[in-house]
Design an enzyme around this catalytic site. Structure first.
Site, PDB file in Angstrom:
ATOM      1  N   HIS A 174     -59.037  59.638 -61.481  1.00  0.00           N
ATOM      2  CA  HIS A 174     -60.136  58.698 -61.769  1.00  0.00           C
ATOM      3  C   HIS A 174     -61.059  59.253 -62.872  1.00  0.00           C
ATOM      4  CE1 HIS A 174     -59.264  56.716 -57.876  1.00  0.00           C
ATOM      5  NE2 HIS A 174     -59.402  57.885 -57.278  1.00  0.00           N
ATOM      6  N   ASP A 177     -70.596  63.734 -59.409  1.00  0.00           N
ATOM      7  CA  ASP A 177     -70.885  64.028 -57.987  1.00  0.00           C
ATOM      8  C   ASP A 177     -69.803  65.030 -57.563  1.00  0.00           C
ATOM      9  OD1 ASP A 177     -68.755  62.169 -58.103  1.00  0.00           O
ATOM     10  OD2 ASP A 177     -69.228  61.314 -56.151  1.00  0.00           O
TER      11      ASP A 177
HETATM   12  C1  BDR Z   1     -64.393  57.964 -57.438  1.00  0.00           C
HETATM   13  O1  BDR Z   1     -65.036  58.293 -56.197  1.00  0.00           O
HETATM   14  C2  BDR Z   1     -65.111  59.678 -56.059  1.00  0.00           C
HETATM   15  O2  BDR Z   1     -64.668  60.042 -54.812  1.00  0.00           O
HETATM   16  C3  BDR Z   1     -64.204  60.272 -57.088  1.00  0.00           C
HETATM   17  O3  BDR Z   1     -64.691  61.520 -57.536  1.00  0.00           O
HETATM   18  C4  BDR Z   1     -64.202  59.256 -58.183  1.00  0.00           C
HETATM   19  O4  BDR Z   1     -65.308  59.452 -59.036  1.00  0.00           O
HETATM   20  C5  BDR Z   1     -63.105  57.225 -57.140  1.00  0.00           C
HETATM   21  O5  BDR Z   1     -63.363  56.066 -56.427  1.00  0.00           O
HETATM   22 CA    CA Z   2     -66.563  61.459 -58.951  1.00  0.00          CA
END
Ligand code: BDR
Ligand code: CA
Length: 316
Positions: free
Chosen positions: A241, A8
């Site tokens: 992340h 995303d």
């Molecule tokens: C996840 O949520 C999205 O905002 C970031 O890209 C990551 O995949 C972290 O909670």
């Molecule tokens: Ca993400």
């Protein structure tokens, strides 16, 4: 390792792309996209732009889900826009690529690749689980052939980052996430439990700042935006992340503690989006998920910054 990234495409998703491109063991077959940090149209644009920034305009991008299950529209929350910027890349414009998404859908590409490569294929999801849920619904046998599926999402032993219960990727489509986690398809889960141990700060990317390539300047600018905005204190940094999910796919030993577990997702009330053990399956001997509980965080931050440095140095 043949890999599909399901994104995303916000900032840490883009950093996951950079890490995958810079990693010599990864062959990136394509990027599938969904709503989440941005609308799906922006996720397509950002994915194409980041690939083209590194001269990778032969890697295809596929458009996927535009709304969570049961909804007819999607707008990223103010908090998401604060963390990733309104355009998803810290409001840094990478330029307008003339490239468009490939004609087949994200879901069909995932299914086709699963049939073609089977056990050799790894899928890493770093957005809501809507595309994967749709792919399981459409052709479960294909998805069962995939060698490894790594999911960035959830929080088991730490608070969430949307509510104190819920992590963003799971929260953004809790119903699809529940469907995937209860599907019994084997998953490796990279949740906040370990990603919050991989914090990137300005100090870590000082070496990137010395590079004069266009790619280095753009990536440094949006990464700076991210570590300054994910949490209130920029000294705390921004969590890697999504890059960590890529690392776990190629180097599972970076995680030092995995808990085998059958997970579900709560879909009602204040705890919507919470990942938690599925009570009816607590005593099953077979567990479909392996969730990471501890990680060599600093080792990864260092490997990540060095790998991306080499990529930025070689780019134009
Ligand atoms: C996840 O949520 C999205 O905002 C970031 O890209 C990551 O995949 C972290 O909670
Ligand atoms: Ca993400």
């Amino acid at each position: 390792m043949k890999m599909i990234l399901d994104l995303d495409t916000g900032i840490d998703d883009a950093l996951a792309v950079a890490y995958a491109l810079g990693h010599e063991e990864i062959e990136l077959l394509g990027i599938t996209t969904s709503f989440g940090n941005v609308t799906v149209d922006k996720a397509v644009k950002n994915s194409i732009d980041i690939l083209d920034l590194f001269g990778q305009n032969d890697i295809p991008v596929f458009k996927g889900s535009d709304v969570p299950w049961g909804m007819d529209s999607y707008v990223p929350s103010e908090n998401i826009q604060h963390i990733h910027g309104e355009n998803g890349l810290g409001n840094i414009d990478l330029g307008v690529s003339s490239r468009r998404e490939s004609p087949i859908s994200a879901i069909d590409f995932m299914i086709q690749a699963a049939h073609e490569y089977g056990n050799l294929l790894t899928v890493v999801t770093t957005g809501p689980l809507t595309n994967l849920a749709e792919a399981i619904k459409k052709d479960r046998a294909a998805i069962e052939k995939i060698g490894k599926i790594v999911v960035m999402g959830g929080a088991l032993t730490v608070p969430g980052n949307v509510t104190s219960f819920a992590e963003a990727n799971i929260f953004n489509d809790a119903h699809a996430a529940k469907f995937v986690l209860e599907s019994d398809i084997p998953l490796v889960i990279v949740g906040l439990d370990i990603t919050l141990k991989t914090m990137l700060t300005g100090k870590d990317i000082q070496t990137w700042q010395s590079l004069s390539t266009k790619a280095a300047q753009a990536v440094t600018a949006f990464t700076t935006y991210y570590y300054q905005n994910e949490y209130d204190h920029s000294e705390f940094g921004g969590a890697l992340h999504d890059p960590l999910a890529v690392e776990v796919a190629v180097n599972p030993e970076i995680v030092t503690d995995y808990l085998p577990i059958n997970l579900t997702v709560e879909t009602k009330g204040a705890s919507t989006g919470r990942t938690i053990a599925a009570l009816p399956r607590l005593n099953d001997t077979e567990k479909s998920a392996q969730i990471g509980l501890d990680v060599k965080g600093q080792d990864f931050v260092q490997r990540f910054t060095e790998t991306v440095y080499r990529l930025l140095e070689a780019a134009k």
